[in-house]
Design a protein around this motif. Structure first.
Motif, mmCIF file in Angstrom:
data_model
loop_
_atom_site.group_PDB
_atom_site.id
_atom_site.type_symbol
_atom_site.label_atom_id
_atom_site.label_comp_id
_atom_site.label_asym_id
_atom_site.label_seq_id
_atom_site.Cartn_x
_atom_site.Cartn_y
_atom_site.Cartn_z
ATOM 1 N N ARG A 30 0.842 -1.185 0.000
ATOM 2 C CA ARG A 30 0.000 0.000 0.000
ATOM 3 C C ARG A 30 0.878 1.235 0.000
ATOM 4 O O ARG A 30 1.945 1.243 0.615
ATOM 5 C CB ARG A 30 -0.924 0.013 1.218
ATOM 6 N N TYR B 116 -17.448 -5.498 -0.802
ATOM 7 C CA TYR B 116 -17.666 -6.847 -1.327
ATOM 8 C C TYR B 116 -18.353 -7.792 -0.358
ATOM 9 O O TYR B 116 -18.549 -8.954 -0.673
ATOM 10 C CB TYR B 116 -16.347 -7.456 -1.806
ATOM 11 N N MET C 111 -14.130 -8.875 7.847
ATOM 12 C CA MET C 111 -14.768 -10.139 7.472
ATOM 13 C C MET C 111 -16.185 -9.905 6.991
ATOM 14 O O MET C 111 -16.752 -8.824 7.164
ATOM 15 C CB MET C 111 -14.794 -11.058 8.676
ATOM 16 N N GLY C 112 -16.734 -10.924 6.391
ATOM 17 C CA GLY C 112 -18.120 -10.821 5.950
ATOM 18 C C GLY C 112 -18.462 -11.964 5.016
ATOM 19 O O GLY C 112 -17.683 -12.897 4.835
ATOM 20 N N ALA D 289 -15.704 -14.797 4.167
ATOM 21 C CA ALA D 289 -14.381 -14.267 3.812
ATOM 22 C C ALA D 289 -13.849 -13.397 4.938
ATOM 23 O O ALA D 289 -14.614 -12.746 5.642
ATOM 24 C CB ALA D 289 -14.463 -13.457 2.521
ATOM 25 N N TRP D 290 -12.549 -13.422 5.104
ATOM 26 C CA TRP D 290 -11.932 -12.531 6.097
ATOM 27 C C TRP D 290 -10.492 -12.230 5.682
ATOM 28 O O TRP D 290 -9.910 -12.979 4.892
ATOM 29 C CB TRP D 290 -11.947 -13.159 7.491
HETATM 30 N N1 PHE Z 1 -9.608 -6.969 2.321
HETATM 31 C C1 PHE Z 1 -9.973 -6.367 3.559
HETATM 32 C C2 PHE Z 1 -8.795 -5.506 4.048
HETATM 33 O O1 PHE Z 1 -7.760 -5.478 3.420
HETATM 34 C C3 PHE Z 1 -10.280 -7.391 4.621
HETATM 35 C C4 PHE Z 1 -11.468 -8.244 4.250
HETATM 36 C C5 PHE Z 1 -11.277 -9.446 3.613
HETATM 37 C C6 PHE Z 1 -12.728 -7.842 4.570
HETATM 38 C C7 PHE Z 1 -12.360 -10.255 3.296
HETATM 39 C C8 PHE Z 1 -13.823 -8.623 4.272
HETATM 40 C C9 PHE Z 1 -13.624 -9.813 3.656
HETATM 41 O O2 PHE Z 1 -8.873 -4.839 5.063
#
Ligand code: PHE
Length: 507
Positions: free
Chosen positions: A367, A421, A444-445, A463-464
């Motif tokens: 990033r 997402y 997560m979600g 997903a998390w």
């Molecule tokens: N990609 C998100 C982040 O970088 C984390 C995330 C992953 C959230 C999967 C929801 C589902 O912070």
């Protein structure tokens, strides 16, 4: 029978013909003082030696002594000056020409030593030189101390001893320390042991020949002192961060997950578009994301481009209205350094749309951050998805709780959150007992239909994903996230190999 150490000590004492301090003997025998003490004790029990304790005083320079050893004693400097001034001077004039602070001291001692006399003539106070000595014993002592740092008081001759005590009576010129010293001396009985009886055959190495002939039985082998201090040897080992990664991976594997990996250079298509992240989303900005210059573009999967375009523009077949803007293929073709590993899981999901799926990744992401004690531009994320016919948000919560509890973090809370997402979305925070704070660790979600439908995925996907370094900071009890990348060898070397295992309670 005498032990070879005893024989060695007797031989050494006999050849020197005088008692030895334990330290001297240790030096000569190449053993430590403890071994000598033990050996002397054995000899004593056999009436072959006597052990005697002596108190020894060591002198060294005090604060003033340090200065005098360079500049000379004030009384000596005073009479040197007096002599330069003709040997008779007005006291005030002498003072003016001397160091203010030291004048009184110099005057006092010069008088005490009988080097000067103070006379009053016509109400004028005069200082008169009556004796100008060469190098005094006091000066000799200071000079020796300057060279040798420390002297044994008892071994000085009478004159110097007296000078020493003299100097010691003056505040901080000389320091004296007391040390107890032990001496070993042979008895008459030990002196009468015939030379042959003291012979020892000692070898340091066992050879093949000795083994074959059996001659090893005749020899005495040198003993190794495994407790002798030595230079530390730092064996190669895994970096502390890599160790945590290993543990995290093991936990997922134990929980029935498989590891997946994906490219670091990723299509914006996977990093953003497939995740229903609109093309004007601020996270896609150059300020947050690294875009590649060369090559700038890649090829998104043809079979999905239209579907993703539709879902963004109108919601497609998902029942959603979409973001309602004109989706540009060019934007999705751009190459980025992946900003999260969700790019990796979504890619995997597109290729494996059928249940069951239980995969994770622990990998690098990038990033566009200004690096400081809290931020890195290159770090790791822990990521995973579970897809099956009847998995629910509860399963997700249970899974995350289980994951953290296996890391020794048992207090986990969940609070609502937002990601383009997932729906519902949450973040997990864990309690750090030692710091008495809650740490945000993971987002997560459940993937939205806008994400799963275009890929042909028919079942819920849990997903998390979240940062690894922050977790590492907490577990290693550090403040600065850059510690993991400083390559501070002292830290890396000294941190125990099983630090984490102990910390999280799996050892
Ligand atoms: N990609 C998100 C982040 O970088 C984390 C995330 C992953 C959230 C999967 C929801 C589902 O912070």
């Amino acid at each position: 029978m005498l032990h070879w150490l005893e024989k060695n000590l007797i031989k050494t004492l006999r050849s020197l013909g005088r008692p030895l301090s334990f330290e001297e003997a240790a030096n000569l025998l190449n053993r430590d003082v403890g071994t000598v003490a033990k050996t002397a004790q054995w000899l004593k029990e056999k009436d072959l030696a006597e052990v005697e304790a002596k108190t020894i005083h060591f002198i060294s320079l005090g604060l003033e002594g340090e200065i005098y050893s360079f500049e000379g004693l004030p009384e000596k400097r005073l009479i040197n000056l007096l002599s330069d001034l003709g040997g008779l001077t007005n006291i005030d004039e002498l003072r003016r020409n001397f160091n203010e602070n030291l004048f009184q001291i110099g005057l006092l001692w010069a008088k005490k030593n009988g080097w000067i006399q103070i006379e009053t003539r016509d109400s004028e106070k005069l200082v008169k030189l009556i004796y100008h000595p060469g190098e005094t014993s006091e000066e000799k002592i200071l000079k020796q101390l300057r060279e040798k740092k420390s002297l044994e008081f008892e071994s000085l001759d009478e004159d110097l001893k007296k000078a020493c005590l003299n100097l010691k009576s003056r505040q901080s010129v000389i320091k004296m320390n007391e040390v107890k010293k032990y001496y070993v001396r042979l008895t008459e009985k030990a002196l009468q042991i015939p030379e042959e009886e003291l012979e020892i055959e000692e070898v340091t190495r066992l050879t093949q020949d000795m083994l074959i002939s059996g001659s090893w039985r005749q020899y005495r082998f040198s003993r190794f002192n495994v407790y002798a201090p030595s230079k530390p040897v730092y064996a190669g080992k895994r970096h502390p961060l890599q160790r945590l990664i290993k543990i995290v991976k093991e936990i997922f594997v134990e929980m029935g997950f498989e590891e997946i990996r994906g490219p670091i250079v990723e299509l914006a298509f996977w990093n953003f578009d497939a995740l229903f992240q609109p093309q004007d989303h601020p996270a896609r900005d150059m300020h947050d994301t690294f875009y590649l210059d060369q090559p700038r573009f890649g090829d998104p999967p043809e079979n999905l481009v239209e579907k993703i375009k539709e879902v963004h523009e109108t919601g497609g077949l998902t029942g959603s209205l979409g973001w309602r803007y004109l989706w540009k293929r060019e934007e999705a073709e751009k190459l980025v350094l992946r900003t999260h590993t969700t790019a990796t899981t979504i890619r995997y999901l597109a290729e494996h749309p059928d249940p069951p799926i239980k995969v994770f990744s622990v990998d690098r992401i990038y990033r566009n951050e200004k690096v400081d004690w809290k931020h890195l531009a290159e770090f790791h994320q822990i990521e995973g998805i579970v897809m099956d016919k009847a998995v629910s948000f509860r399963d997700l919560i249970g899974l995350i709780k289980e994951f953290y509890s296996r890391l020794g973090l048992r207090d986990v809370k969940f609070r609502p959150s937002y990601f383009p997402y997932t729906e519902p979305s949450a973040e997990a925070i864990v309690y750090l007992r030692e710091k008495n704070t809650w740490l945000e660790l993971i987002g997560m979600g459940i993937f939205r239909p806008e994400v799963t439908q275009p890929l042909g995925v028919k079942y819920p996907v849990l997903a998390w994903g979240g940062g690894l370094e922050r977790l590492a900071l907490a577990l290693y009890d550090l403040e600065d996230i850059r510690t993991f990348y400083f390559n501070d060898l002292r830290w890396i070397r000294n941190i125990s190999n099983i630090y984490l295992e102990k910390k999280i309670g799996i050892l």
